[in-house]
Design an enzyme around this catalytic site. Sequence first.
Site, PDB file in Angstrom:
ATOM      1  CG  HIS A 135      60.717  88.662  52.747  1.00 19.51           C
ATOM      2  ND1 HIS A 135      62.026  88.255  52.609  1.00 19.51           N
ATOM      3  CD2 HIS A 135      60.574  89.017  54.053  1.00 19.51           C
ATOM      4  CE1 HIS A 135      62.650  88.342  53.775  1.00 19.51           C
ATOM      5  NE2 HIS A 135      61.796  88.804  54.667  1.00 19.51           N
ATOM      6  CB  SER A 136      63.023  91.960  52.217  1.00 23.36           C
ATOM      7  OG  SER A 136      64.137  92.743  52.525  1.00 23.36           O
ATOM      8  CE1 TYR A 137      64.608  95.347  44.500  1.00 25.55           C
ATOM      9  CE2 TYR A 137      64.595  92.948  44.323  1.00 25.55           C
ATOM     10  CZ  TYR A 137      64.644  94.202  43.728  1.00 25.55           C
ATOM     11  OH  TYR A 137      64.733  94.304  42.356  1.00 25.55           O
ATOM     12  CG  HIS A 174      64.367  90.936  57.127  1.00 30.94           C
ATOM     13  ND1 HIS A 174      63.280  91.775  56.963  1.00 30.94           N
ATOM     14  CD2 HIS A 174      64.939  90.833  55.895  1.00 30.94           C
ATOM     15  CE1 HIS A 174      63.207  92.170  55.696  1.00 30.94           C
ATOM     16  NE2 HIS A 174      64.198  91.598  55.030  1.00 30.94           N
TER      17      HIS A 174
END
Length: 254
Positions: free
Chosen positions: A79-81, A225
């Site tokens: 997820h994300s980074y 997000h």
Amino acid sequence: MAGQSPIVLVHGAFQSAATWDLVAPRLTQSGRPVFVARLTGLGPDAGPLSESVSLDTHIRDVVDLLQRHDLQDVVLVGHSYGGMIVTGVAEYARDRIGHLVYVDALVPEHGQPALEIMTVPMADTFRRLAAEGGGWRMRATGTLVDKWGLEEGSPARSFVEARLCDFTLRCFDQPLETPTRAAATLPRTYIASVKADYPARVVFEPFAARARREGWGYYELPTGHDCQAEMPDALSDLLLRVPAYSPRNVHSPL
């Protein structure tokens, strides 16, 4: 194979392994083996955060998890980074991975740091936070949560805010070293968060567009997000639909 393949969950920046607290139990209830990566320095049970913690540190954390449990045909979720991390993990443990899943995540190429593939305003925000934190430490703030599109007073926002932790710029400014581009040889899926008024959506839209263009598996969720907090049931259902092809035999996307 998909019914037995392990799912490994890798969280993003400014969060801890606890960000998966709503998703992991749902996946486990399906009968799948589920492992949640604990990234060094991120969260109360992950050791202290220091200037020496880097992207490489977190890649090693996940590679070590795969090796320690001798996991095979893994559905590896970032997820994300965490997209930076899972891309790097593929470089060292490709034969253990059956599928890469990017959840509203960065998708880097060899030699790219996270700061280079974000929008300029977002990168500048992180540099400013680091400057205020001795040059590297970035304090988690409500402003970040606003950018993630979590509504004031919502249960999802409360869930995320309770699990925030500081982060280090070193993870964002270190270039990813993936000279063999192993991640590109694996089946990949992208799950995009597409709520219209979600401010940070502009950061991740180019990666969602790339996934569609290149024929990856592709899904959308109408959230900000943190879809793992806003729609944990829907995200869990999508993760359970991802087939875990053996990297020894299959090299095509969904």
